[in-house]
Design an enzyme around this catalytic site. Sequence first.
Site, PDB file in Angstrom:
ATOM      1  N   LYS A   1       0.841  -1.196   0.000  1.00 19.33           N
ATOM      2  CA  LYS A   1       0.000   0.000   0.000  1.00 19.33           C
ATOM      3  C   LYS A   1       0.876   1.246   0.000  1.00 19.33           C
ATOM      4  CE  LYS A   1      -3.956  -1.863   2.591  1.00 19.33           C
ATOM      5  NZ  LYS A   1      -4.970  -1.667   1.534  1.00 19.33           N
TER       6      LYS A   1
ATOM      7  N   ARG B   1     -10.270 -11.493   1.771  1.00 15.78           N
ATOM      8  CA  ARG B   1     -11.110 -12.556   1.201  1.00 15.78           C
ATOM      9  C   ARG B   1     -10.425 -13.914   1.288  1.00 15.78           C
ATOM     10  NH1 ARG B   1     -11.340  -9.360  -4.386  1.00 15.78           N
ATOM     11  NH2 ARG B   1     -11.199  -7.691  -2.841  1.00 15.78           N
TER      12      ARG B   1
HETATM   13  N1  BES Z   1      -8.075  -3.782   4.292  1.00 15.89           N
HETATM   14  C1  BES Z   1      -8.259  -3.370   2.954  1.00 15.89           C
HETATM   15  C2  BES Z   1      -9.556  -2.596   2.736  1.00 15.89           C
HETATM   16  C3  BES Z   1      -9.666  -1.269   3.425  1.00 15.89           C
HETATM   17  C4  BES Z   1      -9.473  -0.120   2.689  1.00 15.89           C
HETATM   18  C5  BES Z   1     -10.032  -1.172   4.738  1.00 15.89           C
HETATM   19  C6  BES Z   1      -9.614   1.103   3.301  1.00 15.89           C
HETATM   20  C7  BES Z   1     -10.156   0.050   5.362  1.00 15.89           C
HETATM   21  C8  BES Z   1      -9.967   1.202   4.630  1.00 15.89           C
HETATM   22  C9  BES Z   1      -8.288  -4.593   2.038  1.00 15.89           C
HETATM   23  O1  BES Z   1      -7.511  -5.652   2.450  1.00 15.89           O
HETATM   24  C10 BES Z   1      -7.762  -4.158   0.720  1.00 15.89           C
HETATM   25  O2  BES Z   1      -6.626  -3.766   0.674  1.00 15.89           O
HETATM   26  N2  BES Z   1      -8.583  -4.231  -0.304  1.00 15.89           N
HETATM   27  C11 BES Z   1      -8.173  -3.852  -1.607  1.00 15.89           C
HETATM   28  C12 BES Z   1      -8.674  -4.894  -2.588  1.00 15.89           C
HETATM   29  C13 BES Z   1      -8.112  -4.769  -3.975  1.00 15.89           C
HETATM   30  C14 BES Z   1      -6.617  -5.008  -3.955  1.00 15.89           C
HETATM   31  C15 BES Z   1      -8.816  -5.759  -4.879  1.00 15.89           C
HETATM   32  C16 BES Z   1      -8.796  -2.495  -1.917  1.00 15.89           C
HETATM   33  O3  BES Z   1      -9.922  -2.246  -1.504  1.00 15.89           O
HETATM   34  O4  BES Z   1      -8.131  -1.681  -2.536  1.00 15.89           O
HETATM   35 MN    MN Z   2      -5.486  -5.452   1.850  1.00 16.36          MN
END
Ligand code: BES
Ligand code: MN
Length: 494
Positions: A265, A339
């Site tokens: 990230k 997931r």
């Molecule tokens: N934990 C994150 C989602 C999240 C985003 C929680 C913002 C709280 C605030 C999750 O694991 C994630 O990173 N999801 C990705 C999925 C994508 C890579 C398909 C996302 O939402 O960008």
């Molecule tokens: Mn994630």
Amino acid sequence: MQVVASTEAIESVSCDTLLIGATRVAGRVVLAPGSEPLDAALDGYLSQYLQEVSYKAGHGELVTFPSFGRIAAKSITVAGLGEDPDEDSVRGVAGSAAGSLGERSVVASTLQLATGAASSAGAAAEGFLLGSYRFTAFKSDPHPSKIQRLILLGGASEDTLSRGVARAEATMLARDLTNEPAGSLTPEALAERVRGIADATGLQATVLDAEALASQGFGGIVGVGQGSARPPCLILLRYTPTEPTTKITLIGKGITFDSGGLSIKPAASMEEMKTDMAGAGAVIGALSACTRLSVRAEVTGVIAAAENMVSSTSFRPGDVIRHYGGKTTEVTNTDAEGRLVLADALAYSSEQNPSAMVDVATLTGAIKVALGSKAVGLFSNDDTLASEIESAASTSGERVWRLPLYEDYLKELDSDVADHKNSGGRWGGSIIAAMFLTQFVGPGIPWAHLDIAGAARSASAYDEVSKGGTGVSTRTLISFLERQDQRSAGESRE
Ligand code: BES
Ligand code: MN
Ligand code: ZN
């Protein structure tokens, strides 16, 4: 903080401040029932004062002024409830008032009398406790709220009060867990906390450690956790009443920190990813209240706990994971890790054939885009279960909004090498994630998924919601569980 009901007269109750509600009726400010003797005791100064400061009784609008010894209370705080106050406004305004009154020690309230419903005392207690929440564990000079006692005037039943208090305490537990830094709340530390909670509340906790997970085929949890020096685990928490009516399984995403893994990230606000176990927090919070609330369903909490980190042992894009139960996933993005751990937990929970499964997860950033930060996305394969959750949320003052499960969106996750891949295109990300989860739900099991990525943290305090971890969905789950009870007893609250 102690919460008590009292039928003492408003003029004679000793307290630091008397919290009274005010509503707006046809443009005029009207004090909540039960506060009438005050104005008389103060020779009409109360209404005169409100007029002079152009008080409008807007939602959460507060004014405090001294009583100059005319009544036993040292001061009076008028809190605006807007027009047509309901239980949500009482809860929210009690919450924001509690945030502002943190320097007082004893508060007496008539706020809850504004709706005319007896149950509002529980909502006031709940809101007040939640509004006074502060996370001080890591402050060398903590400034906890000084409020010691909340006296609810006009009386209230013991049951209503204790339910409100239990809901608030469960939510505060979820907030504490969510606010705790990931350096301190590792998967194993989370398991340790759960053991402590189980001991304190009469539940049964079992932990499957990393070795057990590997030998039993939990490839999703093991894969996500393998880049961290802190091993993953699966935490089971069980509440067993005598003669259970139904069997409910609550599943929580417990990623103690989500760096994104090798699909890392951006640095900006990565610290917020300590929130990625908020789903687990809500599940643990709800289970911690089951004994006190005499829930009649058997409830099992399943927490998939792992830390998603970057290292030479991390799982990689392109790796194929074999989940519990045997299905495979090609990892195209290590940041779509939630997931992967939930897949194992859903497949594992399905084996027990529960009457319903509900998972709670900070799953997708896309849900925040869709619904903002004050609402939770709901997905379900069962209309009855979905409407039970909608109505549990609506009595809890928590927003949920149902989104569709479109079968054809699953095509986005077609993989050349495995059953599915774990990330697809940009659009409809929350639906695609939910569709991935459906693949691990056993046939015929009613299932609901709550995507709390938007609402698990708040950038600022409002109503009873604190800044930082919000404990969202804890109360929705509690109301849902309480109703499992009522439905089976052949009663209805509506
Ligand atoms: N934990 C994150 C989602 C999240 C985003 C929680 C913002 C709280 C605030 C999750 O694991 C994630 O990173 N999801 C990705 C999925 C994508 C890579 C398909 C996302 O939402 O960008
Ligand atoms: Mn994630
Ligand atoms: Zn995550």
